[in-house]
Design a protein around this motif. Structure first.
Motif, PDB file in Angstrom:
ATOM      1  N   PHE A 467     -28.864  36.000   8.174  1.00 27.27           N
ATOM      2  CA  PHE A 467     -29.319  34.916   7.299  1.00 27.27           C
ATOM      3  C   PHE A 467     -30.303  35.430   6.252  1.00 27.27           C
ATOM      4  O   PHE A 467     -30.417  34.861   5.167  1.00 27.27           O
ATOM      5  CB  PHE A 467     -29.951  33.799   8.130  1.00 27.27           C
ATOM      6  CG  PHE A 467     -28.947  32.917   8.809  1.00 27.27           C
ATOM      7  CD1 PHE A 467     -28.380  31.838   8.137  1.00 27.27           C
ATOM      8  CD2 PHE A 467     -28.546  33.173  10.104  1.00 27.27           C
ATOM      9  CE1 PHE A 467     -27.445  31.033   8.760  1.00 27.27           C
ATOM     10  CE2 PHE A 467     -27.609  32.376  10.730  1.00 27.27           C
ATOM     11  CZ  PHE A 467     -27.056  31.298  10.057  1.00 27.27           C
ATOM     12  N   ASP A 468     -31.012  36.512   6.585  1.00 29.58           N
ATOM     13  CA  ASP A 468     -31.922  37.107   5.599  1.00 29.58           C
ATOM     14  C   ASP A 468     -31.131  37.660   4.409  1.00 29.58           C
ATOM     15  O   ASP A 468     -31.545  37.506   3.258  1.00 29.58           O
ATOM     16  CB  ASP A 468     -32.746  38.227   6.247  1.00 29.58           C
ATOM     17  CG  ASP A 468     -33.784  37.686   7.219  1.00 29.58           C
ATOM     18  OD1 ASP A 468     -34.118  36.495   7.101  1.00 29.58           O
ATOM     19  OD2 ASP A 468     -34.238  38.440   8.084  1.00 29.58           O
ATOM     20  N   SER A 469     -30.004  38.306   4.690  1.00 34.00           N
ATOM     21  CA  SER A 469     -29.165  38.841   3.605  1.00 34.00           C
ATOM     22  C   SER A 469     -28.610  37.713   2.746  1.00 34.00           C
ATOM     23  O   SER A 469     -28.582  37.800   1.521  1.00 34.00           O
ATOM     24  CB  SER A 469     -28.018  39.672   4.189  1.00 34.00           C
ATOM     25  OG  SER A 469     -28.510  40.798   4.877  1.00 34.00           O
ATOM     26  N   ILE A 470     -28.167  36.644   3.405  1.00 35.19           N
ATOM     27  CA  ILE A 470     -27.628  35.498   2.659  1.00 35.19           C
ATOM     28  C   ILE A 470     -28.705  34.898   1.764  1.00 35.19           C
ATOM     29  O   ILE A 470     -28.447  34.565   0.597  1.00 35.19           O
ATOM     30  CB  ILE A 470     -27.068  34.442   3.638  1.00 35.19           C
ATOM     31  CG1 ILE A 470     -25.820  34.983   4.334  1.00 35.19           C
ATOM     32  CG2 ILE A 470     -26.733  33.146   2.903  1.00 35.19           C
ATOM     33  CD1 ILE A 470     -25.259  34.062   5.393  1.00 35.19           C
ATOM     34  N   LEU A 471     -29.927  34.774   2.309  1.00 31.08           N
ATOM     35  CA  LEU A 471     -31.027  34.239   1.503  1.00 31.08           C
ATOM     36  C   LEU A 471     -31.300  35.139   0.302  1.00 31.08           C
ATOM     37  O   LEU A 471     -31.551  34.657  -0.813  1.00 31.08           O
ATOM     38  CB  LEU A 471     -32.292  34.097   2.362  1.00 31.08           C
ATOM     39  CG  LEU A 471     -33.531  33.584   1.628  1.00 31.08           C
ATOM     40  CD1 LEU A 471     -33.292  32.193   1.059  1.00 31.08           C
ATOM     41  CD2 LEU A 471     -34.743  33.572   2.559  1.00 31.08           C
ATOM     42  N   HIS A 472     -31.232  36.426   0.527  1.00 28.76           N
ATOM     43  CA  HIS A 472     -31.434  37.388  -0.565  1.00 28.76           C
ATOM     44  C   HIS A 472     -30.417  37.141  -1.690  1.00 28.76           C
ATOM     45  O   HIS A 472     -30.770  37.107  -2.869  1.00 28.76           O
ATOM     46  CB  HIS A 472     -31.288  38.810  -0.020  1.00 28.76           C
ATOM     47  CG  HIS A 472     -31.357  39.877  -1.061  1.00 28.76           C
ATOM     48  ND1 HIS A 472     -32.544  40.319  -1.589  1.00 28.76           N
ATOM     49  CD2 HIS A 472     -30.387  40.588  -1.690  1.00 28.76           C
ATOM     50  CE1 HIS A 472     -32.299  41.258  -2.494  1.00 28.76           C
ATOM     51  NE2 HIS A 472     -30.997  41.439  -2.563  1.00 28.76           N
ATOM     52  N   TYR A 473     -29.160  36.925  -1.328  1.00 27.93           N
ATOM     53  CA  TYR A 473     -28.115  36.688  -2.330  1.00 27.93           C
ATOM     54  C   TYR A 473     -28.310  35.330  -3.020  1.00 27.93           C
ATOM     55  O   TYR A 473     -28.078  35.194  -4.229  1.00 27.93           O
ATOM     56  CB  TYR A 473     -26.731  36.749  -1.683  1.00 27.93           C
ATOM     57  CG  TYR A 473     -26.408  38.090  -1.073  1.00 27.93           C
ATOM     58  CD1 TYR A 473     -26.746  39.280  -1.735  1.00 27.93           C
ATOM     59  CD2 TYR A 473     -25.782  38.193   0.171  1.00 27.93           C
ATOM     60  CE1 TYR A 473     -26.460  40.514  -1.167  1.00 27.93           C
ATOM     61  CE2 TYR A 473     -25.488  39.430   0.737  1.00 27.93           C
ATOM     62  CZ  TYR A 473     -25.836  40.579   0.061  1.00 27.93           C
ATOM     63  OH  TYR A 473     -25.566  41.803   0.610  1.00 27.93           O
ATOM     64  N   ILE A 474     -28.749  34.330  -2.263  1.00 23.53           N
ATOM     65  CA  ILE A 474     -29.020  33.009  -2.864  1.00 23.53           C
ATOM     66  C   ILE A 474     -30.152  33.115  -3.884  1.00 23.53           C
ATOM     67  O   ILE A 474     -30.098  32.506  -4.961  1.00 23.53           O
ATOM     68  CB  ILE A 474     -29.371  31.977  -1.770  1.00 23.53           C
ATOM     69  CG1 ILE A 474     -28.154  31.715  -0.879  1.00 23.53           C
ATOM     70  CG2 ILE A 474     -29.826  30.655  -2.396  1.00 23.53           C
ATOM     71  CD1 ILE A 474     -28.445  30.828   0.326  1.00 23.53           C
ATOM     72  N   GLU A 475     -31.175  33.908  -3.545  1.00 28.25           N
ATOM     73  CA  GLU A 475     -32.285  34.106  -4.483  1.00 28.25           C
ATOM     74  C   GLU A 475     -31.797  34.804  -5.759  1.00 28.25           C
ATOM     75  O   GLU A 475     -32.289  34.534  -6.858  1.00 28.25           O
ATOM     76  CB  GLU A 475     -33.397  34.932  -3.819  1.00 28.25           C
ATOM     77  CG  GLU A 475     -34.026  34.289  -2.591  1.00 28.25           C
ATOM     78  CD  GLU A 475     -34.852  33.063  -2.934  1.00 28.25           C
ATOM     79  OE1 GLU A 475     -35.013  32.754  -4.134  1.00 28.25           O
ATOM     80  OE2 GLU A 475     -35.352  32.408  -2.003  1.00 28.25           O
ATOM     81  N   GLU A 476     -30.842  35.712  -5.604  1.00 19.78           N
ATOM     82  CA  GLU A 476     -30.273  36.375  -6.782  1.00 19.78           C
ATOM     83  C   GLU A 476     -29.574  35.349  -7.684  1.00 19.78           C
ATOM     84  O   GLU A 476     -29.731  35.356  -8.910  1.00 19.78           O
ATOM     85  CB  GLU A 476     -29.284  37.460  -6.353  1.00 19.78           C
ATOM     86  CG  GLU A 476     -29.944  38.699  -5.765  1.00 19.78           C
ATOM     87  CD  GLU A 476     -28.933  39.798  -5.453  1.00 19.78           C
ATOM     88  OE1 GLU A 476     -27.711  39.532  -5.585  1.00 19.78           O
ATOM     89  OE2 GLU A 476     -29.357  40.903  -5.099  1.00 19.78           O
ATOM     90  N   LEU A 477     -28.788  34.473  -7.058  1.00 21.02           N
ATOM     91  CA  LEU A 477     -28.125  33.414  -7.830  1.00 21.02           C
ATOM     92  C   LEU A 477     -29.150  32.520  -8.515  1.00 21.02           C
ATOM     93  O   LEU A 477     -28.988  32.135  -9.685  1.00 21.02           O
ATOM     94  CB  LEU A 477     -27.246  32.567  -6.902  1.00 21.02           C
ATOM     95  CG  LEU A 477     -25.945  33.192  -6.397  1.00 21.02           C
ATOM     96  CD1 LEU A 477     -25.295  32.285  -5.359  1.00 21.02           C
ATOM     97  CD2 LEU A 477     -24.984  33.447  -7.548  1.00 21.02           C
ATOM     98  N   GLU A 478     -30.225  32.197  -7.777  1.00 22.98           N
ATOM     99  CA  GLU A 478     -31.261  31.328  -8.328  1.00 22.98           C
ATOM    100  C   GLU A 478     -31.943  31.985  -9.526  1.00 22.98           C
ATOM    101  O   GLU A 478     -32.252  31.325 -10.524  1.00 22.98           O
ATOM    102  CB  GLU A 478     -32.289  31.000  -7.239  1.00 22.98           C
ATOM    103  CG  GLU A 478     -33.187  29.831  -7.565  1.00 22.98           C
ATOM    104  CD  GLU A 478     -34.016  29.406  -6.373  1.00 22.98           C
ATOM    105  OE1 GLU A 478     -34.184  28.214  -6.166  1.00 22.98           O
ATOM    106  OE2 GLU A 478     -34.500  30.308  -5.638  1.00 22.98           O
TER     107      GLU A 478
END
Length: 623
Positions: A467-478
């Motif tokens: 979930f940390d990796s997914i959050l990292h990718y979501i932050e990139e999108l943001e």
């Protein structure tokens, strides 16, 4: 009389009786001759019986004598054996009865022991009952204490939540114009010196906002579950800012303070605010515990790792205290002020960033703190995302422009929904929203969005999802959305749609009303502001609006009362109403959506989410 004679007389008498009966039954006539004959016959019978009885009795007697002798012999032998058997039997009985006697004695002894044990058991049982009673009393007493403690804890927790909610509201409300105006002015002003000052104001506002967020959920820091917000930034600029914040303190104490960031003029991709907090805490601590001499920080980046070492000539730390300085509420010196949370939070933030910290110190000579944080090199394509979007918008095909603008305007809300699903760790919802993002922006050839979304898809296919990796990718999108001017995009979309819209804002804070008016109002967007919900309801009776923003906490009539009244009116039930509030405690969103709000936006306002919300509720074809 001899025995044989007695037998003869008896036999003769019996014969006489027999003859008498015979004569009687056969009616035989009795005469003297017959009587004489009978008499002679009886006499002869007597004599013969006497003779034969004597003869037979003698023989019988001899036989009996022999039998008697034999019986006497047998009797004597039986008696002897019987006496022997009786002796043996007596001995056996004596032995048996001796054993039984011993067993009985043993039983009696054991019975006495059992009786004593029973008495002891009764005494122990009595004592146990007393102890149980005392224990029950103590348990009841302790239970009452725990209930009181629980009620006190719940009361304290409620008071804490109310306090934090109040802090959140009071801090977020003024942060809205601070962050918003500084961002707007930075776009309009070209003077480098003013631009730099506005950037400082904006960054400070964001730092204060992040502090507010962490204050509202300090348990996240304690559990190491702090959300990461990745963005590209310049390391030199970050440490230069920290230097300027602390130089006055160093001069006031007469210290030689220096941060060597000449070898750190590089852009990296990480959580800027977390790194800022870590560096600031370490440097501030060094200055705090150094009264003379120097504080030096050496910063450099090598092999995707950020290094910064802080040296000081301060009071130093004893060897036994080094292990304790990262505990909460621990201070190196009692004479120093502060809560003692700086190094504790620093250690936890480093853990979140997978960083490390090493401490070397000697009492009276100073300390050295060495920090390493894994980072990524700045992704330059992010900085060019706005150029990619503008290039696509310069297309001559107005139909393509409209579709593209609509998709770009929808992106912030979709990312927000994706982030909300991630916080709930709802894998299916994350997969569903990400699939929509990947499909939409893949078809638009926006490779930057598609590639990041594809990384999320690949992570979701793993057996052990990070979930940390997914959050990292979501932050990139943001972050991609932060590079775009959504105000301009939305107004361009209005032009293509040939639409003019009217927005009603009910907000009691004047500075927030003014900021929203500046942010939203254009020739195509008419903004009307009122101070409370009652004024908004009165205005709705006389004027038509496309969307209403309602603050939650307002005098006269608050947002909840207002939205309930609006949705109860058939004329306004389809009118979109968005909660615009500084209440950002976890769970508030679901709470206010249940009251009837169509969406929930927290202060300070995120421009991209605000305009994405306008596209969804005002320009959607479904309306």
């Amino acid at each position: 009389m001899q025995t044989h004679k007695k037998i003869s007389i008896i036999n003769t008498f019996l014969v006489f009786i027999f003859l008498s009966i015979f004569i009687y039954f056969f009616n035989i006539k009795i005469s003297f001759n017959n009587i004489l004959k009978i008499f002679i016959l009886i006499l002869i019978y007597y004599l013969l019986s006497n003779f034969f009885s004597k003869f037979f009795l003698l023989d019988t007697y001899k036989t009996i004598q022999k039998l008697n002798k034999i019986l006497s012999t047998l009797h004597n032998k039986f008696i002897d054996e019987l006496e022997d058997n009786f002796v043996s039997l007596q001995e056996c009985f004596n032995e048996v009865f001796s054993t039984i006697k011993l067993d009985i004695l043993d039983i009696l002894v054991k019975e006495e022991e059992i009786k004593k044990e029973k008495e002891k058991a009764e005494i122990l049982s009595t004592e146990l009952r007393e102890l149980n009673k005392n224990l029950e009393d103590k348990v009841n007493e302790r239970t009452k204490e725990l209930i009181i403690s629980k009620e006190m804890a719940e009361s304290a927790n409620k008071a804490k939540n109310e306090f934090l909610a109040k802090i959140s509201h009071e801090m977020r409300t003024p942060l809205t114009p601070i962050i918003g105006y500084s961002r707007i002015l930075a776009k309009e002003i070209n003077d480098p010196s003013y631009k730099e000052k506005l950037e400082i104001v904006h960054t400070s506002g964001v730092k204060l906002l992040n502090f507010t967020n962490e204050l509202l959920d300090f348990s996240k820091i304690e559990s190491g579950k702090v959300d990461l917000n990745y963005e590209p930034f310049n390391v030199r600029a970050l440490f230069q800012e920290i230097y300027h914040e602390h130089i006055d303190l160093a001069k006031a104490k007469g210290l030689d303070f220096k941060i060597d960031y000449l070898h750190a003029n590089v852009s990296i991709y990480s959580d800027k605010i977390k790194i800022y907090e870590i560096a600031k805490n370490i440097i501030h601590n060094a200055l705090k515990y150094t009264n003379k001499g120097f504080v030096v920080c050496d910063v450099f980046v090598e092999k995707n790792t950020l290094f910064f070492d802080v040296y000081d000539s301060g009071v130093g730390i004893s060897e036994e205290n080094i292990a304790n300085i990262f505990e909460s509420f621990v201070q190196i010196g009692k004479e120093q002020s502060g809560a003692g949370l700086g190094l504790s939070i620093t250690k936890k933030l480093l853990k979140v960033l997978n960083g490390t910290i090493k401490v070397e110190s000697k009492v009276g000579q100073g300390s050295t703190f060495k920090i390493q944080i894994p980072i990524e090199t700045s992704q330059k394509e992010f900085e060019n995302f706005s150029d990619v979007v503008n290039k696509l918008l310069n297309s001559n095909n107005s139909g393509i422009k409209t579709i593209f603008l609509k998709s770009i305007l929808k992106l912030p809300l979709r990312i927000k929904e994706l982030k909300d699903a991630h916080k709930k760790q709802d894998i299916e919802e994350v997969r569903k929203i990400n699939h929509l993002i990947k499909g939409t922006y893949g078809n638009l050839n926006l490779s930057l969005v598609y590639d990041i979304s594809e990384k999320i898809s690949l992570e979701l296919k793993k057996e052990n999802i990070s979930f940390d990796s997914i959050l990292h990718y979501i932050e990139e999108l943001e972050y991609l959305t932060h590079t775009l001017d959504y105000n301009e995009l939305f107004n361009t979309y209005l032009q293509f749609k040939e639409r003019e819209i009217k927005i009603l804002i009910a907000e009691d804070a004047e500075e927030t009303r003014d900021f929203l008016k500046v942010l939203l109002e254009t020739p195509l967007i008419e903004v009307t502001c009122v101070e409370n919900g009652l004024e908004a309801l009165n205005l709705l009776k006389t004027k038509k609006f496309d969307l209403v923003f309602l603050d939650i906490s307002m005098p006269v009539m608050d947002g909840v009362q207002t939205v309930s009244t609006i949705k109860a009116n058939d004329n306004f039930k389809d009118l979109p109403v968005v909660a615009l509030t500084a209440h950002a405690i976890i769970g508030y969103k679901e709470k206010y959506l249940n009251y009837g709000f169509d969406a929930y936006i927290t202060k300070p306002i995120n421009d991209s989410v605000l305009f994405s919300c306008l596209e969804k509720f005002v320009l959607s074809e479904k309306r």
